[in-house]
Design an enzyme around this catalytic site. Structure first.
Site: not given
Ligand code: ARG
Length: 463
Positions: A161, A282, A295, A322, A327
């Site tokens: 504490h 300072s 800090e 994806y 990105q």
């Molecule tokens: N610049 C893109 C990223 O960083 C690369 C991949 C793009 N892929 C796509 N199907 N548009 O994710």
């Protein structure tokens, strides 16, 4: 390739180029240029594999190899012209390769997509950062071991504490951080083992009909094996999150230590003197020596936590495989990695340079009735008192000392006897801080002997 009336890279499908705003929101080249070396390494491995598999003519593969080396040297020397219209690092590199080697450049993207390409590049980049973090944490641990060994028997107050609790040793306190950072080390190492699989060859998401050899590219890039599912390969970012998770916990440890250094270096505590090299003055108050590095470590840590949360948020709603949202993984990780490395290096520098103020530590160790537990333990051991009763008697003695404005060892035997008449002057032997720490011989305890044993153990572990 730089035709602006239609899209530079997929002009076949598109009649018009992107709106300026579209280009601004879409382009990642401003930050993913940091993946250039990884991108070129991935392309070289891919091209060599395509040639070995008979998918690419050897002469084309050779032209690509040479061309990629030229691109790399242009990027390294700073002469490379990055283009926002070309969106990202992958297309910037390929486009320049085309300018240099012509037609063979167009064959490099056979059996590949930017999806597996970026997943590969980013994995390679994060892997390098994990290695750098491992090096940084190890260096910090070594600096802590030096402090711990030097001060294995320097007494200081231990707190709970932030109130004086029991005396501990400087070495013991340093070794607490060694334990914390060693767990960080093992978290980074553990994450590295799990992430070291290659996404390359997953192509867009489904794999490819070309007879590629993913084991070959995996090996060329230092991965243990190719990832086993192409959908997962292009959509997984948990490798980056594990890095951020380990980085966040490590950062939290750095921040706690930084906080202690801020407190310890204050005029009220004066436990440590930080070196001039890691302090600032300072502009108005001539006496000031500020612990700015500590800090800033404490503050920068928030960015690392933020990156972890931000990438979690990016990923949590994404269907396989994806999505362009991904990105947004890079800037967070780049920033977190940069700040982690800086914080580790600054902490290492501070620890190496700082000097403990032994007299002040010892004086503080003896104040605040820090040996009250030793007194209670003595009552249990010698007078066979139940601990609860001993706690009560000791509490009364502390109150008595407080009323006399002195510490426990300053009470007379008469004072002691006025609270409990069986107390003998043997009790004074346990009220000193050196005896107190030396007595805490339980494994992992604060006794100098235990601290030295832990220092030896860690030196052995680190080699
Ligand atoms: N610049 C893109 C990223 O960083 C690369 C991949 C793009 N892929 C796509 N199907 N548009 O994710």
């Amino acid at each position: 390739m730089s035709d602006s009336s239609s899209n530079a890279m997929w002009g076949g499908r598109f009649a018009a180029g992107p709106d300026a705003i579209m280009e601004a929101i879409n382009a990642s080249i401003g930050f993913d240029k940091r993946l250039a070396a990884q991108d070129i390494a991935g392309s070289r491995a891919h091209a060599a594999m395509l040639a070995a598999q008979g998918i690419l003519r050897d002469s084309d593969a050779e032209a690509i190899r040479e061309g990629l080396l030229t691109v790399l040297s242009e990027i390294e020397s700073g002469s490379f012209q990055f283009s926002t219209a070309l969106e990202d690092i992958h297309m910037n590199v390929e486009s320049r390769l085309k300018e240099i080697v012509g037609e063979p450049a167009g064959r490099l993207h056979t059996a590949r997509s930017r999806n597996d390409q970026v997943a590969t590049d980013f994995r390679l980049w994060v892997r390098d950062q994990i290695d750098a973090a491992i090096g940084g944490v190890e260096a910090l641990i070594r600096a802590l071991l030096v402090q711990a060994e030097a001060g294995a028997d320097w007494v200081m107050p231990g707190f709970t504490h932030l109130q004086t609790a029991q005396p501990v040793t400087w070495g013991h306190h340093m070794m607490a951080y060694v334990e914390m950072f060693s767990r960080d080390l093992s978290r980074f190492k553990d994450a590295r083992v799990r992430m070291n699989e290659s996404p390359l060859g997953a192509a867009a998401l489904a794999g490819t009909s070309f007879p590629i050899n993913r084991h070959m590219t995996a090996e060329a890039l230092g991965f243990d094996r190719p990832m086993g599912n192409s959908l997962d390969a292009v959509s997984a970012r948990d490798f980056a999150l594990e890095f951020l998770g380990a980085a966040s916990i490590c950062a939290m440890h750095l921040s706690r230590f930084a906080e202690e250094l801020v407190i310890w270096s204050s005029a009220q505590f004066r436990f440590v003197t930080l070196s001039d090299r890691f302090s600032t003055g300072s502009s108005i108050m001539p006496q000031k020596k500020n612990p700015d590095a500590a800090e800033l470590i404490r503050a920068k840590i928030g960015r690392i936590f933020g990156a972890n949360v931000a990438l979690m948020m990016v990923m949590k709603g994404l269907p396989l495989a994806y999505s362009k949202d991904m990105q947004e993984d890079k800037e967070q990780v780049f920033d977190a990695a940069d700040n982690l490395m800086l914080a580790l290096a600054a902490m290492e520098g501070m620890v190496k340079d700082m000097s403990a103020n032994r007299p002040q530590l010892a004086a503080a160790a003896g104040s605040g009735f820090s040996t009250a537990t030793d007194l209670a333990d003595w009552l249990v051991r010698v007078l066979d008192m139940p601990f609860r009763d001993a706690h009560h008697v000791t509490g009364s003695l502390v109150a008595l000392a407080e009323s006399k404005n002195c510490d426990l060892p300053d009470l007379t035997l008469e004072d002691m006897k006025s609270v409990h008449d069986a107390i003998t002057d043997e009790v004074f032997g346990v009220l000193g801080v050196d005896n107190s720490v030396a007595s805490r011989m339980s494994y992992g305890g604060t006794a100098p002997e235990q601290v030295r044993a832990q220092v030896a153990r860690w030196k052995e572990v680190l080699g």
